[in-house]
Write a protein that holds these residues in place. Structure first.
Motif, PDB file in Angstrom:
ATOM      1  N   GLU A 110       0.807  -1.213   0.000  1.00  5.85           N
ATOM      2  CA  GLU A 110       0.000   0.000   0.000  1.00  5.85           C
ATOM      3  C   GLU A 110       0.843   1.268   0.000  1.00  5.85           C
ATOM      4  N   VAL A 111       2.092   1.172   0.459  1.00  3.95           N
ATOM      5  CA  VAL A 111       2.922   2.375   0.560  1.00  3.95           C
ATOM      6  C   VAL A 111       4.209   2.319  -0.259  1.00  3.95           C
ATOM      7  N   CYS A 112       4.651   1.136  -0.644  1.00  4.54           N
ATOM      8  CA  CYS A 112       5.881   1.044  -1.437  1.00  4.54           C
ATOM      9  C   CYS A 112       5.938  -0.288  -2.177  1.00  4.54           C
ATOM     10  N   GLU A 113       6.886  -0.380  -3.080  1.00  2.44           N
ATOM     11  CA  GLU A 113       7.056  -1.591  -3.874  1.00  2.44           C
ATOM     12  C   GLU A 113       7.788  -2.666  -3.069  1.00  2.44           C
ATOM     13  N   ASP A 114       7.613  -3.915  -3.487  1.00  3.16           N
ATOM     14  CA  ASP A 114       8.466  -4.980  -2.973  1.00  3.16           C
ATOM     15  C   ASP A 114       9.861  -4.817  -3.580  1.00  3.16           C
ATOM     16  N   TYR A 115      10.877  -5.265  -2.840  1.00  2.00           N
ATOM     17  CA  TYR A 115      12.229  -5.226  -3.399  1.00  2.00           C
ATOM     18  C   TYR A 115      12.379  -6.324  -4.439  1.00  2.00           C
ATOM     19  N   ILE A 116      12.643  -5.913  -5.665  1.00  2.00           N
ATOM     20  CA  ILE A 116      12.955  -6.832  -6.761  1.00  2.00           C
ATOM     21  C   ILE A 116      14.196  -6.271  -7.453  1.00  2.00           C
ATOM     22  N   ARG A 117      15.266  -7.014  -7.441  1.00  2.00           N
ATOM     23  CA  ARG A 117      16.547  -6.483  -7.913  1.00  2.00           C
ATOM     24  C   ARG A 117      16.474  -5.970  -9.348  1.00  2.00           C
ATOM     25  N   ARG A 118      15.940  -6.757 -10.252  1.00  2.00           N
ATOM     26  CA  ARG A 118      15.919  -6.342 -11.653  1.00  2.00           C
ATOM     27  C   ARG A 118      15.062  -5.093 -11.853  1.00  2.00           C
ATOM     28  N   LYS A 119      13.972  -4.998 -11.094  1.00  2.23           N
ATOM     29  CA  LYS A 119      13.124  -3.812 -11.185  1.00  2.23           C
ATOM     30  C   LYS A 119      13.850  -2.585 -10.636  1.00  2.23           C
ATOM     31  N   ALA A 120      14.601  -2.781  -9.549  1.00  2.00           N
ATOM     32  CA  ALA A 120      15.373  -1.675  -8.975  1.00  2.00           C
ATOM     33  C   ALA A 120      16.403  -1.153  -9.978  1.00  2.00           C
ATOM     34  N   VAL A 121      17.094  -2.057 -10.635  1.00  2.00           N
ATOM     35  CA  VAL A 121      18.096  -1.655 -11.627  1.00  2.00           C
ATOM     36  C   VAL A 121      17.443  -0.898 -12.777  1.00  2.00           C
ATOM     37  N   ARG A 122      16.253  -1.354 -13.188  1.00  2.00           N
ATOM     38  CA  ARG A 122      15.549  -0.671 -14.274  1.00  2.00           C
ATOM     39  C   ARG A 122      15.156   0.743 -13.861  1.00  2.00           C
ATOM     40  N   HIS A 123      14.701   0.909 -12.625  1.00  3.64           N
ATOM     41  CA  HIS A 123      14.393   2.255 -12.126  1.00  3.64           C
ATOM     42  C   HIS A 123      15.630   3.147 -12.198  1.00  3.64           C
ATOM     43  N   LEU A 124      16.763   2.615 -11.758  1.00  2.18           N
ATOM     44  CA  LEU A 124      18.003   3.391 -11.767  1.00  2.18           C
ATOM     45  C   LEU A 124      18.378   3.801 -13.183  1.00  2.18           C
ATOM     46  N   GLU A 125      18.235   2.877 -14.114  1.00  4.24           N
ATOM     47  CA  GLU A 125      18.571   3.167 -15.506  1.00  4.24           C
ATOM     48  C   GLU A 125      17.668   4.252 -16.096  1.00  4.24           C
ATOM     49  N   LYS A 126      16.467   4.388 -15.548  1.00  2.00           N
ATOM     50  CA  LYS A 126      15.533   5.412 -16.023  1.00  2.00           C
ATOM     51  C   LYS A 126      15.721   6.746 -15.301  1.00  2.00           C
ATOM     52  N   GLY A 127      16.746   6.835 -14.444  1.00  2.00           N
ATOM     53  CA  GLY A 127      17.032   8.097 -13.769  1.00  2.00           C
ATOM     54  C   GLY A 127      16.262   8.315 -12.483  1.00  2.00           C
ATOM     55  N   ARG A 128      15.626   7.270 -11.963  1.00  3.21           N
ATOM     56  CA  ARG A 128      14.894   7.380 -10.705  1.00  3.21           C
ATOM     57  C   ARG A 128      15.816   7.020  -9.530  1.00  3.21           C
ATOM     58  N   VAL A 129      15.650   7.744  -8.437  1.00 10.28           N
ATOM     59  CA  VAL A 129      16.315   7.352  -7.201  1.00 10.28           C
ATOM     60  C   VAL A 129      15.557   6.168  -6.620  1.00 10.28           C
ATOM     61  N   VAL A 130      16.286   5.166  -6.144  1.00 11.53           N
ATOM     62  CA  VAL A 130      15.653   4.015  -5.503  1.00 11.53           C
ATOM     63  C   VAL A 130      16.079   3.982  -4.041  1.00 11.53           C
ATOM     64  N   ILE A 131      15.094   3.948  -3.145  1.00 13.42           N
ATOM     65  CA  ILE A 131      15.358   3.875  -1.712  1.00 13.42           C
ATOM     66  C   ILE A 131      15.023   2.469  -1.239  1.00 13.42           C
ATOM     67  N   PHE A 132      16.029   1.758  -0.746  1.00 11.77           N
ATOM     68  CA  PHE A 132      15.831   0.403  -0.236  1.00 11.77           C
ATOM     69  C   PHE A 132      15.532   0.485   1.257  1.00 11.77           C
ATOM     70  N   SER A 133      14.354   0.019   1.658  1.00 12.70           N
ATOM     71  CA  SER A 133      13.957   0.102   3.058  1.00 12.70           C
ATOM     72  C   SER A 133      13.721  -1.287   3.645  1.00 12.70           C
ATOM     73  N   ALA A 134      13.493  -1.320   4.961  1.00 16.19           N
ATOM     74  CA  ALA A 134      13.253  -2.552   5.724  1.00 16.19           C
ATOM     75  C   ALA A 134      14.484  -3.447   5.777  1.00 16.19           C
ATOM     76  N   GLY A 135      15.657  -2.860   5.651  1.00 13.88           N
ATOM     77  CA  GLY A 135      16.901  -3.625   5.794  1.00 13.88           C
ATOM     78  C   GLY A 135      16.985  -4.770   4.813  1.00 13.88           C
ATOM     79  N   THR A 136      17.390  -5.939   5.311  1.00 17.71           N
ATOM     80  CA  THR A 136      17.433  -7.143   4.475  1.00 17.71           C
ATOM     81  C   THR A 136      16.119  -7.909   4.549  1.00 17.71           C
TER      82      THR A 136
END
Length: 240
Positions: A110-136
């Protein structure tokens, strides 16, 4: 910053306490605004930026565990605190015109995406900042370890740890006037000297996977851009 940046993709580790600024608890809008403008400058230079933020300004599970709370429960509460901080940083960074995605190691759709590595990399490639939360997503692991893990997973060129001092010292410079700042160290030296740069799990992960680290003063305006530009005089560099 002029010329081509020295790094293409970075991961910036912020402590939760850093977000307090002069407050005793919570999140300082002045600090998040300052960080947002620093990050915007880096993004505009073409560098991809990921963040990991702690939760100690709101809740620290380890401390309550020592007071009698179940450690796993405390750590899960601490992970949720990092999500709160991630959302605060997302708001601040988007206010300066930079798109942001918060990804959580715990499922909170409801408030953020699940951590998915490939999706995170795609966000970065599109110029978006990615904030990884909830530790590991697991108890007993610090956000330093989470930062090291995510830096490895996204293949970051550099991991930065933002602190309240301008690098790593032989002792706490606020308590010892004769403390000497290191310009550079190996991970083995930092481990053997017990310098407290990060927890040992994080340092071993970085060492074994060749992650370059820079520890610097987050309150110094322009420091982040200078480091990205290749200025080796700022902070302390740690390498294998």
């Amino acid at each position: 910053m002029s010329g081509k940046p020295a790094f293409q993709r970075i991961l910036l580790k912020l402590s939760g306490e850093a977000l307090m600024g002069q407050l005793n608890f919570g999140i300082s809008p002045d600090v998040t605004s300052f960080l947002a403008h620093e990050i915007k400058g880096v993004i505009e230079s073409g560098v991809q930026v990921a963040l990991v933020v702690g939760g100690g300004n709101i809740f620290r599970g380890e401390g309550l565990a020592r007071a009698g709370m179940d450690r796993v429960t405390g750590d899960h509460m601490g992970m949720l605190a990092t999500v709160i901080n991630g959302l605060a940083l997302q708001d601040a960074i988007e206010r300066v015109g930079v798109p942001v995605r918060v990804q959580s190691a715990l499922r909170i759709n409801e408030v953020c995406e699940d951590y998915i590595r490939r999706k995170a990399v795609r966000h970065l490639e599109k110029g978006r900042v990615v904030i990884f939360s909830a530790g590991t997503g697991n108890p007993f692991f610090t956000t330093d370890s989470a930062a090291a893990l995510r830096a490895i997973e996204i293949n970051a060129d550099l991991m930065l740890k933002a602190t309240k001092v301008d690098g790593i010292y032989t002792a706490d410079p606020k308590k010892h006037a004769d403390a000497r700042r290191y310009e550079e160290l190996t991970y083995d030296e930092a481990l053997s000297k017990r310098l407290g740069v990060m927890d040992q799990t994080a340092m071993v992960l970085c060492r074994d996977h060749g992650v370059r680290l820079c520890v610097y003063d987050m309150d110094r305006p322009g420091a982040l851009q200078a480091i990205i530009g290749g200025d080796l005089s700022i902070g302390t560099r740690v390498h294998t």
